[in-house]
Design a protein around this motif. Structure first.
Motif, mmCIF file in Angstrom:
data_model
loop_
_atom_site.group_PDB
_atom_site.id
_atom_site.type_symbol
_atom_site.label_atom_id
_atom_site.label_comp_id
_atom_site.label_asym_id
_atom_site.label_seq_id
_atom_site.Cartn_x
_atom_site.Cartn_y
_atom_site.Cartn_z
ATOM 1 N N TYR A 109 -44.302 15.978 -33.565
ATOM 2 C CA TYR A 109 -43.548 14.778 -33.182
ATOM 3 C C TYR A 109 -42.853 15.039 -31.848
ATOM 4 C CZ TYR A 109 -44.284 13.171 -37.975
ATOM 5 O OH TYR A 109 -44.863 12.769 -39.154
ATOM 6 N N ASP A 110 -42.388 13.986 -31.205
ATOM 7 C CA ASP A 110 -41.678 14.176 -29.936
ATOM 8 C C ASP A 110 -40.274 13.569 -29.932
ATOM 9 O OD1 ASP A 110 -42.104 11.367 -29.456
ATOM 10 O OD2 ASP A 110 -44.041 11.833 -28.541
ATOM 11 N N GLU A 146 -32.921 10.775 -30.200
ATOM 12 C CA GLU A 146 -32.732 9.412 -29.722
ATOM 13 C C GLU A 146 -31.773 8.693 -30.677
ATOM 14 O OE1 GLU A 146 -32.132 6.857 -27.612
ATOM 15 O OE2 GLU A 146 -33.853 7.898 -26.724
ATOM 16 N N ASN A 147 -30.605 8.361 -30.145
ATOM 17 C CA ASN A 147 -29.574 7.759 -30.974
ATOM 18 C C ASN A 147 -29.108 6.416 -30.422
ATOM 19 O OD1 ASN A 147 -28.010 8.092 -33.373
ATOM 20 N ND2 ASN A 147 -26.205 8.542 -32.129
ATOM 21 N N SER A 148 -29.947 5.798 -29.594
ATOM 22 C CA SER A 148 -29.548 4.534 -28.957
ATOM 23 C C SER A 148 -30.499 3.388 -29.290
ATOM 24 C CB SER A 148 -29.483 4.716 -27.437
ATOM 25 O OG SER A 148 -30.772 5.016 -26.914
ATOM 26 N N CYS A 149 -31.257 3.560 -30.376
ATOM 27 C CA CYS A 149 -32.246 2.525 -30.714
ATOM 28 C C CYS A 149 -32.038 1.916 -32.098
ATOM 29 C CB CYS A 149 -33.661 3.106 -30.629
ATOM 30 S SG CYS A 149 -34.149 3.606 -28.952
ATOM 31 N N LEU A 150 -31.725 2.735 -33.074
ATOM 32 C CA LEU A 150 -31.577 2.260 -34.449
ATOM 33 C C LEU A 150 -30.097 2.230 -34.828
ATOM 34 C CD1 LEU A 150 -33.179 1.390 -36.998
ATOM 35 C CD2 LEU A 150 -33.095 3.786 -37.726
ATOM 36 N N PHE A 151 -29.630 1.064 -35.272
ATOM 37 C CA PHE A 151 -28.211 0.912 -35.604
ATOM 38 C C PHE A 151 -28.048 0.249 -36.970
ATOM 39 C CE2 PHE A 151 -28.412 1.037 -31.000
ATOM 40 C CZ PHE A 151 -27.358 1.886 -30.669
ATOM 41 N N VAL A 174 -29.969 -4.772 -42.798
ATOM 42 C CA VAL A 174 -28.822 -3.908 -42.487
ATOM 43 C C VAL A 174 -28.984 -3.209 -41.136
ATOM 44 C CG1 VAL A 174 -27.668 -1.761 -43.207
ATOM 45 C CG2 VAL A 174 -28.134 -3.550 -44.875
ATOM 46 N N TYR A 175 -30.251 -2.944 -40.734
ATOM 47 C CA TYR A 175 -30.502 -2.175 -39.519
ATOM 48 C C TYR A 175 -31.017 -3.059 -38.393
ATOM 49 C CZ TYR A 175 -30.060 1.683 -42.771
ATOM 50 O OH TYR A 175 -29.579 2.546 -43.728
ATOM 51 N N GLU A 176 -30.738 -2.630 -37.186
ATOM 52 C CA GLU A 176 -31.125 -3.393 -35.998
ATOM 53 C C GLU A 176 -31.732 -2.446 -34.963
ATOM 54 O OE1 GLU A 176 -28.254 -5.053 -32.747
ATOM 55 O OE2 GLU A 176 -28.449 -6.611 -34.291
ATOM 56 N N LEU A 177 -32.745 -2.950 -34.269
ATOM 57 C CA LEU A 177 -33.415 -2.160 -33.237
ATOM 58 C C LEU A 177 -32.966 -2.616 -31.853
ATOM 59 C CD1 LEU A 177 -35.658 -0.006 -32.755
ATOM 60 C CD2 LEU A 177 -37.272 -1.919 -32.567
ATOM 61 N N GLN A 178 -32.600 -1.653 -31.030
ATOM 62 C CA GLN A 178 -32.250 -1.925 -29.637
ATOM 63 C C GLN A 178 -33.026 -0.967 -28.733
ATOM 64 O OE1 GLN A 178 -27.979 -1.872 -29.013
ATOM 65 N NE2 GLN A 178 -27.569 -3.031 -30.886
ATOM 66 N N ASN A 179 -33.180 -1.348 -27.481
ATOM 67 C CA ASN A 179 -33.880 -0.490 -26.509
ATOM 68 C C ASN A 179 -35.238 -0.042 -27.033
ATOM 69 O OD1 ASN A 179 -31.500 -0.481 -24.798
ATOM 70 N ND2 ASN A 179 -30.619 0.997 -26.236
ATOM 71 N N GLU A 180 -35.959 -0.965 -27.645
ATOM 72 C CA GLU A 180 -37.192 -0.583 -28.323
ATOM 73 C C GLU A 180 -38.263 -0.031 -27.385
ATOM 74 O OE1 GLU A 180 -39.863 -4.210 -29.377
ATOM 75 O OE2 GLU A 180 -37.797 -4.824 -29.782
ATOM 76 N N GLU A 181 -38.177 -0.361 -26.100
ATOM 77 C CA GLU A 181 -39.174 0.154 -25.156
ATOM 78 C C GLU A 181 -39.159 1.677 -25.085
ATOM 79 O OE1 GLU A 181 -35.333 -0.449 -23.024
ATOM 80 O OE2 GLU A 181 -36.549 -1.692 -24.349
ATOM 81 N N ILE A 182 -38.035 2.280 -25.396
ATOM 82 C CA ILE A 182 -37.915 3.746 -25.384
ATOM 83 C C ILE A 182 -38.854 4.370 -26.413
ATOM 84 C CG2 ILE A 182 -36.341 5.678 -25.860
ATOM 85 C CD1 ILE A 182 -34.052 3.966 -24.848
ATOM 86 N N LEU A 183 -39.085 3.675 -27.508
ATOM 87 C CA LEU A 183 -39.844 4.234 -28.628
ATOM 88 C C LEU A 183 -41.326 3.876 -28.612
ATOM 89 C CD1 LEU A 183 -37.262 3.579 -31.490
ATOM 90 C CD2 LEU A 183 -37.526 5.614 -30.058
ATOM 91 N N HIS A 184 -41.738 3.064 -27.638
ATOM 92 C CA HIS A 184 -43.144 2.648 -27.566
ATOM 93 C C HIS A 184 -44.040 3.875 -27.395
ATOM 94 C CE1 HIS A 184 -46.515 0.035 -27.010
ATOM 95 N NE2 HIS A 184 -46.770 0.499 -25.804
ATOM 96 N N ASN A 185 -45.039 3.995 -28.268
ATOM 97 C CA ASN A 185 -46.002 5.102 -28.269
ATOM 98 C C ASN A 185 -45.380 6.474 -28.545
ATOM 99 O OD1 ASN A 185 -48.303 3.536 -27.817
ATOM 100 N ND2 ASN A 185 -48.056 3.612 -25.587
ATOM 101 N N ARG A 186 -44.173 6.505 -29.045
ATOM 102 C CA ARG A 186 -43.540 7.787 -29.376
ATOM 103 C C ARG A 186 -43.963 8.237 -30.776
ATOM 104 N NH1 ARG A 186 -41.754 10.259 -25.034
ATOM 105 N NH2 ARG A 186 -40.368 11.503 -26.330
ATOM 106 N N LYS A 210 -41.393 -1.943 -35.246
ATOM 107 C CA LYS A 210 -41.424 -3.057 -34.306
ATOM 108 C C LYS A 210 -41.556 -2.570 -32.866
ATOM 109 C CE LYS A 210 -38.553 -6.098 -37.201
ATOM 110 N NZ LYS A 210 -37.256 -6.833 -37.303
ATOM 111 N N ALA A 211 -41.134 -1.318 -32.606
ATOM 112 C CA ALA A 211 -41.217 -0.759 -31.259
ATOM 113 C C ALA A 211 -42.616 -0.237 -30.940
ATOM 114 C CB ALA A 211 -40.201 0.375 -31.111
ATOM 115 N N LYS A 212 -43.518 -0.305 -31.917
ATOM 116 C CA LYS A 212 -44.908 0.142 -31.770
ATOM 117 C C LYS A 212 -45.008 1.612 -31.371
ATOM 118 C CE LYS A 212 -46.591 -4.493 -30.701
ATOM 119 N NZ LYS A 212 -47.328 -5.376 -29.742
ATOM 120 N N PRO A 213 -44.397 2.500 -32.161
ATOM 121 C CA PRO A 213 -44.549 3.930 -31.909
ATOM 122 C C PRO A 213 -45.954 4.378 -32.309
ATOM 123 C CG PRO A 213 -43.385 3.598 -33.948
ATOM 124 C CD PRO A 213 -43.570 2.226 -33.345
ATOM 125 N N GLU A 214 -46.337 5.548 -31.864
ATOM 126 C CA GLU A 214 -47.658 6.067 -32.242
ATOM 127 C C GLU A 214 -47.699 6.416 -33.727
ATOM 128 O OE1 GLU A 214 -50.497 9.913 -31.265
ATOM 129 O OE2 GLU A 214 -49.342 9.029 -29.621
#
Length: 224
Positions: A109-110, A146-151, A174-186, A210-214
């Motif tokens: 994982y990365d 990464e602590n700035s995407c899932l809240f 209960v949870y919200e996604l922010q800055n989802e572009e950071i997680l794309h293909n991660r 929803k961020a479409k990670p790998e």
């Protein structure tokens, strides 16, 4: 590295100087935060399990965990989570990373993301137990914290007080996604302390997807 992370690292070093490292379980001096005697005890209980997930609705490909949530392990985790024992995160991580199988899988994982807690719970407890473990793993591996995407945007009844059906309802929205572009293909590994019914990690992984990670995997200290 973000400024807040730099400050936390400095505070950690100061704490180590003022309070010499000790075994998180018995309190004896130990640079590894785990003495040999307690390490042998943990070895007897360790599972180091890797469960591949065949259910695509769960949104993660595998679940890694160290222990079964019972007996002395249950007592230690409850102390860590509810009895103001935040230093136990180093004990858990040092034990975890000694296992070559789990270490190698983590390196596939990365990005590592802790299950978040609400602001109210953070204020009450003083720390997020999953974040402390995630941060230490990131320090010791090539994974990026990464602590700035899932809240967690709602404070709810604690899952441990509910049955399986009510947990599923309680955790929705209960949870919200922010800055989802950071997680794309991660390649994301989500970390939590305990896996009981799985409702918390299912919901988190659903949001992360929803961020479409790998890919998404899950790591917990114990499984009930």
């Amino acid at each position: 590295m973000k400024k807040e992370e730099q400050i936390k690292n400095i505070l950690d070093k100061i704490t180590d100087i003022l309070y010499p490292p000790t075994c998180g379980i018995c309190g004896k001096l130990s640079n590894e935060f785990l003495c040999k005697r307690c390490e042998l005890m943990l070895d007897k209980h360790a599972k180091f399990a890797v469960e591949k997930n065949q259910d695509i609705d769960k949104n993660f490909i595998e679940h890694l965990y160290i222990f079964q949530y019972e007996g002395i392990i249950r007592k230690i985790i409850l102390k860590y989570k509810f009895k103001d024992k935040p230093y136990l995160y180093k004990t858990f991580v040092n034990f975890l990373l000694k296992n070559e199988k789990i270490f190698e899988i983590l390196q596939s994982y990365d990005t590592i993301i802790p299950v978040p807690i609400s602001k109210k719970r953070q204020k009450e407890r003083g720390y997020n137990q999953s974040y402390l473990i995630a941060r230490e793993i990131a320090k010791r591996t090539s994974l990026r914290l990464e602590n700035s995407c899932l809240f967690k945007v709602k404070n709810i009844i604690e899952q441990s007080k509910l049955n399986k059906e009510d947990r599923l309802k309680n955790i929705q929205g209960v949870y919200e996604l922010q800055n989802e572009e950071i997680l794309h293909n991660r390649k994301i590994i989500l970390i939590d302390d305990i896996y009981t019914t799985g409702s918390t990690v299912y919901e988190c992984c659903k949001i992360l997807k929803k961020a479409k990670p790998e890919k998404i995997g899950v790591l917990t200290i114990a499984k009930d």
